[in-house]
Design a protein around this motif. Structure first.
Motif, mmCIF file in Angstrom:
data_model
loop_
_atom_site.group_PDB
_atom_site.id
_atom_site.type_symbol
_atom_site.label_atom_id
_atom_site.label_comp_id
_atom_site.label_asym_id
_atom_site.label_seq_id
_atom_site.Cartn_x
_atom_site.Cartn_y
_atom_site.Cartn_z
ATOM 1 N N GLU A 149 -5.109 2.173 -1.206
ATOM 2 C CA GLU A 149 -6.016 1.774 -0.118
ATOM 3 C C GLU A 149 -6.041 0.254 -0.024
ATOM 4 O O GLU A 149 -5.888 -0.440 -1.041
ATOM 5 N N ALA A 177 0.832 -1.218 0.000
ATOM 6 C CA ALA A 177 0.000 0.000 0.000
ATOM 7 C C ALA A 177 0.859 1.257 0.000
ATOM 8 O O ALA A 177 0.604 2.209 -0.756
ATOM 9 N N TRP A 232 -8.278 -2.918 0.504
ATOM 10 C CA TRP A 232 -9.652 -3.436 0.625
ATOM 11 C C TRP A 232 -9.561 -4.817 1.241
ATOM 12 O O TRP A 232 -8.966 -5.727 0.660
ATOM 13 N N LYS A 278 1.014 4.119 -2.889
ATOM 14 C CA LYS A 278 0.762 5.534 -2.589
ATOM 15 C C LYS A 278 1.891 6.408 -3.127
ATOM 16 O O LYS A 278 1.664 7.443 -3.761
ATOM 17 N N GLN A 323 -5.095 3.642 -5.512
ATOM 18 C CA GLN A 323 -4.893 4.792 -4.623
ATOM 19 C C GLN A 323 -4.076 4.380 -3.387
ATOM 20 O O GLN A 323 -3.842 5.179 -2.485
#
Ligand code: FAD
Ligand code: MLT
Ligand code: ZN
Length: 474
Positions: A175, A52, A177, A56, A173
């Motif tokens: 994120e 992640a 999930w 980013k 993005q």
């Protein structure tokens, strides 16, 4: 070293970063040697949180990401482009089996676990994870799910897509999930899991999965059968479904040419039958019902069935494996088709599907079309006939180099794919689109389909940093 690379190092550490050309090389080319790309770095995160953070950073610096698992893909989906600001993000350090729920028939794994490890772990717990393909020793479950892999047991258990309960995904993005639900039923809005299955890394990075398990088979019968034609093969399969009491778990079709390549290039390969024949079927039945003393098991039932089929001239000869070693030897003849063709020379692969009953007619027309397109080419059709999926491959005429052969790529593939679409079939049954078939997808799929795919891609990855240029161009 650029500040971007140093920021990567801060996230994944030295162990998770490869920047030297020699170290990067294996990640920059594909198994078929069709492509050789470049990458700012190869990044090997150890955990979802690191994935992640890397995403980013890439989103902020507008660097594209090529997710990669075992790098066994057939369509260049896991290979970066020749020039561009891309990193390869390899999941191969995220290779833990996190949980196995024997009672609930599920297993939770990280994306980088090798498929064979998953199969073996399930077997150790008297369970079966049925996805099985010749690359299982090096492909990863993340790649399998991202390509919706097929393999040799689809006709009984389904494609990769049918073998998954939940996913964890890192979005473009950055994120996370967490959809790691081990639920057999969950009807709560759009099926996000299904979005990422088969997306080939263009919509997000699969970091974990909850897989379905089955009971481990207790009785297996495997036979190597010479048949007079693809028509006989399809008829043999059709009858086998009832003769085996719906226990057919594999049905693979091969031609003499394919078997000859294996015998030529693979040490230890032996033809199980005395005579040479034009067509072969590898048929496997599996049951969770153990053999019982004094009662017919699957082997006896298969023997009786093949005997009846021989009476009807559907079978010319057959060998039924008497033990696991013999069964493995039959499978090695089938599974070494891909490797032996690679050693033989340049090939054009067509991973196509038509409805099973149309296989014989397609085979006749397809072989004629291939020979018209390039007289002297060497067609080598084989594959998962039980799924209507043929690897309708074409080897270069003996002695031709790749450049000379690829000059005929358009004529050969155009003829094959036009015929496939004419039969209502698919130009990619299991390998996906990757980079290799982007133009074919754009040519053969309808505008509404392509527009919907592009709308999805733009909505989920507006910066187009997730594996750009693969599947659909936006
Ligand atoms: P990679 O090649 O690393 O990547 C494949 C695609 O998935 C790329 O687009 C990549 O970007 C994406 N990807 C990889 N990991 C992730 C992730 N964690 N999250 C998001 N995207 C990701 N395929 C079949 O379906 N059936 C067969 O029978 C079959 N037989 C084969 C036989 C041989 C000898 C070989 C070499 C290949 C065969 N393949 C077959 C093709 C290949 O093994 C499959 O496509 C496999 O699923 C790829 O897995 P991988 O881990 O190697 O993925
Ligand atoms: C296989 O089934 O062995 C591969 O998917 C086929 C191929 O390599 O073309
Ligand atoms: Zn295949």
């Amino acid at each position: 070293m650029s500040s971007f690379v140093e920021k990567l190092r801060t996230i994944v550490g030295d162990k998770g970063l490869i920047v030297d050309d020699q170290g990067k090389h294996p990640y920059l080319t594909d198994w078929r040697d069709n492509y050789l790309g470049t990458a700012l770095a190869v990044v090997r995160p150890a955990a979802t949180e690191e994935v992640a953070a890397v995403v980013k950073l890439c989103a902020a610096e507008k660097v594209a990401i090529v997710p990669q698992g075992g790098n066994t893909g057939m369509v260049g989906g896991g290979t970066p482009h020749e020039a561009g600001r891309e990193i390869v993000l390899s999941l191969n350090r995220m290779n833990r089996v996190l949980d196995i729920d024997v009672i609930g028939y599920s297993m939770t794994v990280e994306a980088g676990v090798i498929l064979k490890t998953i199969q073996e772990t399930a077997a150790q717990h008297d369970r079966l994870f049925p996805l099985s393909l010749a690359a299982e020793g090096s492909c990863t479950i993340g790649g399998n799910l991202s390509t919706n892999a097929g393999g040799v047991q689809v006709l009984h258990y389904g494609n990769a897509r049918q073998l998954v309960m939940g996913l964890e995904v890192v979005t473009p993005q950055g994120e996370i999930w967490n959809g790691l639900r081990a639920l057999k039923k969950d009807n709560t809005g759009y099926d996000l899991r299904d979005l990422y299955l088969g997306a080939e890394g263009t919509l997000g990075i699969i970091t974990k999965a909850v897989l379905k398990l089955w009971p481990k088979p207790k009785d297996v019968a495997t036979s190597w059968i010479a048949v007079p034609s693809p028509e006989a093969a399809v008829e043999l399969l059709s009858g086998a479904n009832s003769a085996s009491e719906d226990n057919v778990t594999s049905c693979e079709l091969m031609s003499r040419q394919g078997v000859d390549f294996v015998l030529k290039h693979i040490t230890g390969a032996v033809d199980p039958l005395a005579e040479r024949h034009d067509w072969y079927v590898l048929l496997e039945w599996s049951s969770t019902r153990a053999r019982r003393e004094g009662q017919d098991g699957l082997r006896e039932k298969m023997e009786a069935y093949l005997g009846e089929a021989m009476e009807k001239d559907l079978v010319l000869d057959a060998a039924i494996a008497q033990n696991e070693t013999q069964a493995r030897a039959f499978w090695a003849l089938r599974e070494n088709h891909t490797e032996s063709q690679k050693r033989e020379g340049p090939s054009i692969k067509h991973d196509i599907s038509v409805s099973v009953s149309k296989i014989p007619a397609f085979m006749t027309e397809g072989l004629a079309a291939m020979n018209r397109a390039l007289p002297g080419c060497r067609p080598v059709p084989f594959g998962h006939v039980g799924d209507g999926n043929l690897h309708f491959n074409c080897m270069a005429p003996a002695g031709w180099d790749k450049a000379r052969f690829m000059a005929h790529h358009e004529a050969i593939s155009g003829a094959v794919y036009d015929l496939v679409v004419g039969y209502g079939g698919s130009i990619s049954a299991e390998h996906g689109i990757g980079r290799l078939k982007v133009d074919e997808l754009a040519h053969y799929r309808t505008r509404i389909e392509l527009d919907t795919m592009r709308t999805l891609k733009r909505a989920l990855d507006p910066q187009n940093i997730m594996n750009p240029g693969k599947v659909v161009r936006v």
